[in-house]
Design a protein around this motif. Structure first.
Motif, PDB file in Angstrom:
ATOM      1  N   GLY A  16      -2.363 -24.435   3.872  1.00 56.38           N
ATOM      2  CA  GLY A  16      -3.194 -23.293   3.485  1.00 56.38           C
ATOM      3  C   GLY A  16      -4.125 -23.645   2.338  1.00 56.38           C
ATOM      4  O   GLY A  16      -5.305 -23.280   2.345  1.00 56.38           O
ATOM      5  N   ALA A  17      -3.613 -24.384   1.347  1.00 59.49           N
ATOM      6  CA  ALA A  17      -4.437 -24.801   0.212  1.00 59.49           C
ATOM      7  C   ALA A  17      -5.534 -25.753   0.672  1.00 59.49           C
ATOM      8  O   ALA A  17      -6.681 -25.665   0.217  1.00 59.49           O
ATOM      9  CB  ALA A  17      -3.570 -25.458  -0.849  1.00 59.49           C
ATOM     10  N   GLU A  18      -5.206 -26.653   1.572  1.00 59.41           N
ATOM     11  CA  GLU A  18      -6.202 -27.589   2.104  1.00 59.41           C
ATOM     12  C   GLU A  18      -7.275 -26.844   2.885  1.00 59.41           C
ATOM     13  O   GLU A  18      -8.473 -27.116   2.732  1.00 59.41           O
ATOM     14  CB  GLU A  18      -5.521 -28.625   2.996  1.00 59.41           C
ATOM     15  CG  GLU A  18      -6.458 -29.716   3.462  1.00 59.41           C
ATOM     16  CD  GLU A  18      -5.735 -30.785   4.251  1.00 59.41           C
ATOM     17  OE1 GLU A  18      -6.384 -31.360   5.146  1.00 59.41           O
ATOM     18  OE2 GLU A  18      -4.550 -31.042   3.980  1.00 59.41           O
ATOM     19  N   LEU A  19      -6.865 -25.888   3.689  1.00 60.69           N
ATOM     20  CA  LEU A  19      -7.822 -25.089   4.456  1.00 60.69           C
ATOM     21  C   LEU A  19      -8.721 -24.277   3.529  1.00 60.69           C
ATOM     22  O   LEU A  19      -9.938 -24.212   3.728  1.00 60.69           O
ATOM     23  CB  LEU A  19      -7.082 -24.159   5.416  1.00 60.69           C
ATOM     24  CG  LEU A  19      -7.940 -23.243   6.272  1.00 60.69           C
ATOM     25  CD1 LEU A  19      -8.800 -24.075   7.235  1.00 60.69           C
ATOM     26  CD2 LEU A  19      -7.088 -22.273   7.048  1.00 60.69           C
ATOM     27  N   LEU A  20      -8.142 -23.694   2.494  1.00 60.25           N
ATOM     28  CA  LEU A  20      -8.921 -22.921   1.526  1.00 60.25           C
ATOM     29  C   LEU A  20      -9.918 -23.819   0.795  1.00 60.25           C
ATOM     30  O   LEU A  20     -11.084 -23.454   0.600  1.00 60.25           O
ATOM     31  CB  LEU A  20      -7.986 -22.229   0.531  1.00 60.25           C
ATOM     32  CG  LEU A  20      -8.647 -21.326  -0.499  1.00 60.25           C
ATOM     33  CD1 LEU A  20      -9.368 -20.170   0.189  1.00 60.25           C
ATOM     34  CD2 LEU A  20      -7.615 -20.807  -1.478  1.00 60.25           C
ATOM     35  N   GLY A  21      -9.504 -25.017   0.407  1.00 55.27           N
ATOM     36  CA  GLY A  21     -10.396 -25.959  -0.253  1.00 55.27           C
ATOM     37  C   GLY A  21     -11.545 -26.381   0.639  1.00 55.27           C
ATOM     38  O   GLY A  21     -12.701 -26.447   0.207  1.00 55.27           O
TER      39      GLY A  21
END
Length: 72
Positions: A16-21
Motif C-alpha cells: 500500500g505504501a509503495e502504491l501510494l508513493g
C-alpha cells in the motif's frame, strides 16, 4: 479460478505504501507537465498578440504613407 492467497498485514502495508508513493510521483509528474503546457500556451498567446500589434502598427504606417503619396 485460481485461489488467491491473502497477504499478511506487514506485506499489505508495504504494498500500500509503495502504491501510494508511485501514485504521488505520477501525480506530481502529471501536474508538472500540465503547468508547463499552460506556461507554453500563455507564451504562445502573448507572442501572437505582440505580432498582431506590430502588424496593425505597420498597416497604419502604410496607410499613412499611401495618404502622403497621394498628396504628393
Amino acid at each position: 479460478g485460481a485461489a488467491v492467497k491473502p497477504l499478511n498485514e506487514e506485506a499489505a502495508a508495504e504494498l500500500g505504501a509503495e502504491l501510494l508513493g508511485e501514485a504521488l510521483v505520477f501525480g506530481v509528474g502529471g501536474l508538472c507537465l500540465y503547468l508547463e503546457y499552460l506556461r507554453q500556451a500563455g507564451q504562445s498567446r502573448r507572442r501572437e498578440e505582440t505580432l498582431e500589434r506590430s502588424l496593425a502598427e505597420l498597416r497604419l504606417g502604410l496607410e499613412r504613407l499611401r495618404g502622403e503619396l497621394r498628396e504628393l
